[in-house]
Design a protein around this motif. Structure first.
Motif, short mmCIF file in Angstrom:
data_model
loop_
_atom_site.label_atom_id
_atom_site.label_comp_id
_atom_site.label_asym_id
_atom_site.label_seq_id
_atom_site.Cartn_x
_atom_site.Cartn_y
_atom_site.Cartn_z
N ARG A 155 -38.59 31.07 -3.96
CA ARG A 155 -39.60 31.01 -2.90
C ARG A 155 -39.67 29.62 -2.27
O ARG A 155 -40.31 29.45 -1.23
CB ARG A 155 -40.97 31.44 -3.44
N TYR A 156 -38.99 28.65 -2.89
CA TYR A 156 -38.96 27.30 -2.31
C TYR A 156 -37.61 26.99 -1.67
O TYR A 156 -37.20 25.84 -1.58
CB TYR A 156 -39.33 26.27 -3.38
N ALA A 187 -35.72 31.45 7.72
CA ALA A 187 -36.55 32.26 6.82
C ALA A 187 -36.65 31.60 5.46
O ALA A 187 -35.79 30.80 5.07
CB ALA A 187 -35.99 33.67 6.70
N ASN A 188 -37.69 31.95 4.73
CA ASN A 188 -37.87 31.46 3.37
C ASN A 188 -37.14 32.38 2.38
O ASN A 188 -36.76 33.49 2.72
CB ASN A 188 -39.35 31.43 3.00
N LEU A 225 -32.77 24.40 -1.54
CA LEU A 225 -33.99 24.25 -2.33
C LEU A 225 -34.77 23.03 -1.86
O LEU A 225 -34.21 21.96 -1.65
CB LEU A 225 -33.61 24.11 -3.80
N TYR A 226 -36.11 23.21 -1.72
CA TYR A 226 -36.96 22.13 -1.25
C TYR A 226 -38.09 21.76 -2.22
O TYR A 226 -38.86 20.85 -1.95
CB TYR A 226 -37.59 22.49 0.11
N THR A 247 -45.33 34.52 1.94
CA THR A 247 -44.27 33.52 1.75
C THR A 247 -42.97 33.89 2.46
O THR A 247 -42.02 33.13 2.42
CB THR A 247 -43.95 33.34 0.25
N ALA A 248 -42.91 35.05 3.09
CA ALA A 248 -41.64 35.57 3.60
C ALA A 248 -41.09 34.81 4.78
O ALA A 248 -39.87 34.65 4.92
CB ALA A 248 -41.78 37.05 3.97
N LEU A 249 -41.97 34.33 5.66
CA LEU A 249 -41.53 33.69 6.90
C LEU A 249 -42.26 32.36 7.10
O LEU A 249 -43.41 32.20 6.67
CB LEU A 249 -41.81 34.61 8.10
N PRO A 250 -41.61 31.40 7.77
CA PRO A 250 -42.26 30.11 8.01
C PRO A 250 -43.58 30.23 8.76
O PRO A 250 -44.55 29.56 8.44
CB PRO A 250 -41.22 29.34 8.84
N ASN A 251 -43.62 31.10 9.76
CA ASN A 251 -44.86 31.33 10.50
C ASN A 251 -45.48 32.62 9.98
O ASN A 251 -44.92 33.71 10.13
CB ASN A 251 -44.58 31.43 12.00
#
Length: 446
Positions: free
Chosen positions: A146-147, A153-154, A159-160, A397-401
């Motif tokens: 998820r990171y 897309a997430n 990895l962040y 958590t699926a999409l940045p926006n």
């Protein structure tokens, strides 16, 4: 771990949503170039980095001790621990990030990760992790992935952040009430079907003179209920809202009916004075949905309780998480990553797990007494392990926006209030949500 508690994704009856800011923050330049430029310590041999997080007094104490241990093992690094109250954290961090001078290491709620990473506020750490002692193969994939972010897309790509924790949802139940009402204890191996859940909740609900004094269960997380019963929210390519499918409609309607039709779950008005955990602690709820973070508090209760899987198919549901990330503009990349590696690695995970409120990010550690803690409640702690294997990150958590998710969460209010059927509401919402997906996440459509 307290993600849902501290960064709440709302119960179906509360029909609220966390408003994710969609206004643009100024870009922070090329993160990888920043990484290359920030590896040198200050003159004098010691560097100071700032670390920002939240947590109740017990968690703050644990992290204070962890930082002291880290500084002892790394005498060239001093850590300035910035503790922000959980309710203020995201708002204050948005302001700090917009100002361009954020802490070097910071907590990142999984629901805010997409927005922050897409605005180039977080440093990619894939290469740093590969060169370090972290064994990602021993980590829960749903926590780690998820990171990830691929530019559109997430959940995929580089990895962040490393997970500070991961918290699957399970069903807590009051064993004393079950015994008193002659209801068999819940299985720790087999989830209940919708029909079994309703039947059990009815047997545990007590009403007199039109007033309910004991509810069979507390509010469910509607995202859990949909995913656990075969529904979905987005298409596989994440370009389309599919929440008006037969499976999703049925799951949401059933969840709403638990209150409006069957009366086994308290209404939002009934929860005004006492929330679900308070009702559970005072014996007014026989079952409730929550995560591992409730264990330390529930161990103080004077009645017997345990945990079981959520109602659903094949242990489905959602888990929450908080990540440990590095600010993209840090000048101390090497020192910052050492702290991330320490807190997100075995030492940090062990200390959090021993407190009872967190599941370790490492599979091997979860199967030891560090987490299972024999002799302490819950008796069936392995339920958490099976849940974390199966449950996925929440749809936010699926999409940045995540505006599409906010439209969904807010739009479902008439369903929870019993004013409109789920089918009508979801079909009405679909074109609006599809437009929000495309407008807010244009990278998906290139």
């Amino acid at each position: 771990m307290n993600v849902p508690k501290r960064n709440p994704r709302k119960y179906l009856l509360l029909s609220l949503s966390v408003a994710l800011l969609t206004g643009g923050l100024a870009g922070c330049g090329n993160s990888k170039k920043e990484a290359e430029a920030g590896n040198n310590p200050n003159a004098g041999g010691q560097v100071t980095i700032q670390f920002a997080g939240w947590g109740d007094p017990s968690e703050k104490e644990v992290f204070t001790k962890l930082i002291q241990s880290f500084e002892k093992a790394n005498p060239s690094i001093k850590v300035d621990y910035l503790h922000i109250p959980s309710g203020d954290y995201v708002g204050k961090m948005n302001t700090i990030l917009a100002g361009g001078n954020a802490p070097d290491v910071l907590y990142v709620p999984d629901g805010d990760f997409g927005r922050w990473v897409s605005q180039d506020l977080l440093l990619p750490i894939e290469d740093l992790v590969k060169k370090s002692s972290i064994d990602t193969g021993d980590m829960w994939a749903s926590g780690l992935d998820r990171y990830r972010y691929d530019g559109s897309a997430n959940g995929q790509g580089e990895l962040y952040a490393l997970p500070k924790d991961i918290g699957p949802h399970v069903l807590y139940y009051n064993k004393d009430i079950f015994s008193k009402m002659n209801v068999p204890f819940l299985s720790a191996e087999t989830p209940m079907s919708m029909e079994q859940l309703l039947d059990t909740a009815k047997k545990l609900t007590v009403s007199k003179d039109g007033k309910t004094t004991q509810y069979g269960m507390g509010p469910v997380w509607w995202e859990d209920f949909v995913l656990a019963h075969g529904g979905s929210f987005l298409s596989d390519n994440k370009q389309e809202f599919v929440g008006n499918s037969h499976e999703t409609i049925d799951a949401l309607q059933f969840a709403a009916d638990l209150t409006n039709k069957h009366g086994v779950v308290p209404s939002s008005s009934a929860l005004k004075d006492l929330n679900d955990s308070e009702m559970f602690k005072t014996g007014k709820l026989a079952m409730m949905v929550s995560g591992r973070w409730m264990v330390p508090e529930f161990r103080k209760l004077n009645f017997d309780w345990d945990v079981a899987p959520l109602s659903g198919k094949d242990w489905g549901g959602i888990s929450g998480s908080v990540g440990l990330a590095i600010y993209s503009k840090t000048k101390q990349v090497e020192a910052a990553y050492k702290l991330v590696e320490y807190l997100g690695g075995p030492e940090g995970q062990k200390e959090q797990s021993l407190m009872g409120f967190s599941i370790p990010s490492f599979k091997s550690m979860a199967s030891t007494d560090v987490f299972l803690q024999p002799g302490q409640k819950p008796e069936h702690a392995k339920v958490f392990i099976k849940a974390v294997e199966k449950e996925v990150s929440g749809p936010w958590t699926a999409l940045p926006n995540a505006k599409w998710y906010d439209l969904l969460a807010q739009g479902l209010a008439p369903v929870w209030e019993g004013k409109k059927p789920a089918a009508d509401v979801l079909n009405e919402l679909k074109p609006k949500i599809d437009a929000a997906i495309k407008e807010g996440n244009s990278g998906l459509f290139k």
